[in-house]
Design an enzyme around this catalytic site. Structure first.
Site, PDB file in Angstrom:
ATOM      1  N   ASP A   9      13.889  23.831  28.600  1.00  0.00           N
ATOM      2  CA  ASP A   9      14.662  25.054  28.386  1.00  0.00           C
ATOM      3  C   ASP A   9      14.031  26.169  29.203  1.00  0.00           C
ATOM      4  OD1 ASP A   9      16.121  23.564  26.629  1.00  0.00           O
ATOM      5  OD2 ASP A   9      15.676  24.784  24.853  1.00  0.00           O
ATOM      6  N   ASP A 127      27.663  22.956  19.915  1.00  0.00           N
ATOM      7  CA  ASP A 127      26.578  23.474  19.089  1.00  0.00           C
ATOM      8  C   ASP A 127      27.181  24.058  17.820  1.00  0.00           C
ATOM      9  OD1 ASP A 127      25.061  22.896  21.364  1.00  0.00           O
ATOM     10  OD2 ASP A 127      25.337  24.924  22.146  1.00  0.00           O
TER      11      ASP A 127
END
Length: 240
Positions: A9, A127
């Site tokens: 990330d 998500d």
């Protein structure tokens, strides 16, 4: 057999991990290029990259460092974060990215995603908070059930669905296996579980659940590796 996706990330060019999707919780771990090389040396086939800055801003923000990662390894790269136009997709394809993840735009414009999947290697990122779709870097939660969005992309040509339970992300609470299975069944796609991974036992449980339900897929491994809670090399060897 599960496909393993070590995660990188990116925030301001560095590898970070968040707690339950909160940017204010970002912990910096170091150079993404160094970690990508480590994952390759461990035997990984893929890496999963998220441009966190891009996800929040709505446009790619770490293109330079992503390009350097591409040049530094032979890993296959699955990439998401702020990819919301065909121009974004083309730019990443041109530098050799293997699969692009469309998240927020999948909620806002599913027809566009379906069209892109006919031209490019596309995955849909779903998500969710409490089962409801979250978008724009998880800053906004919609009223749409994640399983309904997953079903929208059944038989559309997408390569995979990546499903993240935000309430477990970075919290070491275990993968939400039942929810992951519901997304896999709704989409009938290669399904990649994300959020909450804590140890090798999670992989065994997920692998058995996938086999029992005839699901093909994988899992994203992030914070558990960065916090030295697992032996990633051993895991990769076992699941290759």
């Amino acid at each position: 057999m599960l496909e393993i996706f070590p995660a990188i990330d990116l925030k301001e060019g560095q590898v970070v991990r968040l707690y339950k999707g909160k940017m204010s919780s970002a912990k910096v771990y170091g150079s993404p290029i160094d970690f990508a090389k480590k994952f390759e040396n461990m035997g990984s086939k893929w890496i999963h990259i998220v441009d966190l800055d891009g996800a929040f801003c709505g446009e790619p923000k770490n293109l330079g460092v992503i390009h350097k990662i591409r040049e530094s390894t032979n890993l296959k790269i699955q990439l998401g974060g702020g990819i919301r136009s065909e121009e974004n997709i083309k730019n990443y394809i041109e530098i050799g990215i293997d699969r692009l993840i469309l998240g927020s735009v999948a909620m806002k414009n599913p027809d566009f995603v379906e069209k892109m999947a006919l031209r490019y290697p596309i995955a849909v990122g779903i998500d969710a908070k409490d089962g409801k779709v979250a978008i724009e870097g998880w800053a906004h939660t919609e009223q749409l059930e994640a399983t309904h969005l997953a079903k929208r992309f059944k038989n559309t040509g997408i390569e995979a669905v990546i499903c993240t339970d935000i309430s477990r992300d970075g919290a070491f609470e275990g993968i939400n296996v039942d929810w992951t299975l519901s997304i896999a069944k709704a989409s009938e796609c290669f399904c990649i579980a994300s959020g909450g991974f804590r140890d090798e036992n999670d992989l065994i449980i997920l692998d058995e659940a996938f086999k029992e339900n005839k699901v093909i897929g994988g899992v994203i491994i992030g914070k558990a590796y960065y916090e030295d809670k697992i032996d990633l090399k051993s895991i990769l060897k076992r699941f290759l």
